[in-house]
Each structure stands twice: as structure tokens, then as C-alpha cells.
Design an enzyme around this catalytic site. Structure first.
Site, PDB file in Angstrom:
ATOM      1  CG  LEU A 205       7.608 -12.068  -0.743  1.00  0.00           C
ATOM      2  CD1 LEU A 205       8.757 -11.315  -1.411  1.00  0.00           C
ATOM      3  CD2 LEU A 205       8.110 -13.443  -0.317  1.00  0.00           C
TER       4      LEU A 205
ATOM      5  CG  HIS B  72       1.031  -4.172   4.173  1.00  0.00           C
ATOM      6  ND1 HIS B  72       0.724  -3.577   5.375  1.00  0.00           N
ATOM      7  CD2 HIS B  72       0.691  -3.258   3.219  1.00  0.00           C
ATOM      8  CE1 HIS B  72       0.211  -2.376   5.167  1.00  0.00           C
ATOM      9  NE2 HIS B  72       0.192  -2.153   3.860  1.00  0.00           N
TER      10      HIS B  72
ATOM     11  CB  SER C  40      -0.921   0.005   1.229  1.00  0.00           C
ATOM     12  OG  SER C  40      -0.163   0.136   2.422  1.00  0.00           O
TER      13      SER C  40
ATOM     14  CE1 TYR D 281      11.629  -8.969   1.763  1.00  0.00           C
ATOM     15  CE2 TYR D 281      12.007  -9.534   4.069  1.00  0.00           C
ATOM     16  CZ  TYR D 281      11.193  -9.533   2.942  1.00  0.00           C
ATOM     17  OH  TYR D 281       9.949 -10.101   3.010  1.00  0.00           O
TER      18      TYR D 281
ATOM     19  CG  LEU E  98      -4.001   4.241   8.274  1.00  0.00           C
ATOM     20  CD1 LEU E  98      -3.527   5.597   8.776  1.00  0.00           C
ATOM     21  CD2 LEU E  98      -5.518   4.212   8.128  1.00  0.00           C
TER      22      LEU E  98
END
Length: 205
Positions: free
Chosen positions: A122, A120, A95, A166, A109
Site C-alpha cells: 500500500l 503486497h 494476490s 494496520y 507467487l
């Protein structure tokens, strides 16, 4: 034209040719591999994969089913699913966020005027883990973000043991996140989204 229709790497990708019958006629089969944005109709499949992936590790999910539906209704263009023969095997849900760092509010949000994409979650289906699918999906997702004119950064938070994964995907650690979930603490990471004009000229965006 929508952002999605302009992106060649989000169109179905056939990784093997349709099978032929003994008589030489092609049979109609589902695509071997397809990447596309998710819809609210995918929410249950998403949650089933996420629940199995996270509850066994942390005891909770980043997104619950109603939150998945919430984001897939508000900003489906910031999600990406990997389907094999019509079955969801991996996904990302994001988002928009409008601040430099993530806060507790970022968990629920979507800020339409924001320029940071908050990733948010994976997750990869248990039957296809250890095959590099998470890295491939993240690479495709970041390529997709480069074609969105409003996207400037990708942000996420993860537990310590996921930081090396990451980092291999090109993210850098920003330090401890102010966000907590129960007893869990997180590291916040970011990836710059660059080259908008170049990507639009050279990749059909």
C-alpha cells in the site's frame, strides 16, 4: 458478470460536481476522485509512487516494476487504485495465497486456488500524504474483498513501526514473519473477511 461490474463502490465516485462555465454549460472534466482496479498500463505510475515511498525508508521496494506488471497481469482484480482527476495518488496490490502463514514464496507467487489475499504493498503519493488516504483506501479494499466469494482473510507483513497503522485498520498481529528481505524483519498481520452472504444481499455484490 465479472466481480468488478457488480461492485458499486468500485465504480467511479465523483466527489464534486462538474464545473459550469459562466454561460451555464457544463465543461467536461475528469472525475474528481475515482477508485478502480489497476491494469498493467498503470504499472509505471504505481512503481514511481512505490519507489519514492519505500526507497527513502528501507532502501528497497516491496515490488519491482516487473513484479508489479506480473501481478497486474495475473490478478488485477486484487488491486485497487485511487485516482484524482485522472492521476494515481494511492494504490494497493494483492494476490492470492493458499497457506496459513506467508512464506518467502508468497513474495512472487499468485495461488489462484487460495483463500487468503496477500497484500503486497500500500503506498500513497508524497504530495497527498498525512491526509488519511491510506486508511480510506484500505477500508475500501477490505469492503471490496468481502464481495469476493473466495476471499476469507487478508494477510500482510510490515515493519514494527507500521503495526499501529494496520491495527487501526482492523488487522491483528500474528507474530514475527518468517519472510525476510535483506536485513529487514517483519510482523505478519491478518484481517478476517466476513459476511459474504450478507454483503451480497445488501450491497449489490
Amino acid at each position: 458478470m465479472s466481480a468488478l461490474s457488480a461492485l458499486p463502490f468500485l465504480k467511479p465516485v465523483h466527489l464534486r460536481s462538474p464545473r459550469s462555465s459562466p454561460g451555464g454549460q457544463r465543461r467536461h472534466t475528469l472525475p474528481a476522485s475515482e477508485f478502480r482496479c489497476l491494469s498493467p498500463e498503470d504499472a509505471v505510475s504505481v512503481f514511481e509512487i512505490e519507489r519514492e515511498a519505500f526507497i527513502s525508508v528501507s532502501g528497497d521496494c516491496p515490488l519491482h516494476l516487473d513484479e508489479i506488471r506480473h501481478f497486474l497481469n495475473l490478478c488485477p482484480e486484487l488491486s485497487l487504485g485511487w485516482f484524482e482527476e485522472g492521476r494515481l495518488v494511492a494504490f494497493i496490490i494483492g494476490s492470492l495465497w493458499d497457506q496459513e502463514r506467508l512464506s518467502q514464496a508468497a513474495l512472487t507467487l499468485h495461488k489462484p486456488q487460495g483463500s487468503a489475499v496477500h497484500i503486497h504493498v500500500l503506498a500513497v503519493h508524497r504530495t497527498v500524504r498525512q491526509q488519511g488516504k491510506g486508511s480510506i483506501l484500505m477500508w475500501r479494499y477490505l469492503q471490496y474483498l468481502r464481495c469476493l466469494p473466495f476471499a476469507r482473510r487478508a494477510l500482510l507483513m510490515c515493519e514494527d513501526f507500521l503495526v499501529p497503522f494496520y491495527q487501526k485498520c482492523g488487522f491483528e498481529a500474528l507474530g514475527p514473519s518468517e519472510v525476510t528481505v535483506g536485513d529487514l524483519a517483519f510482523v505478519e498481520m491478518q484481517h478476517p473477511v466476513r459476511g459474504h452472504a450478507f454483503m451480497r444481499r445488501n450491497s449489490g455484490c
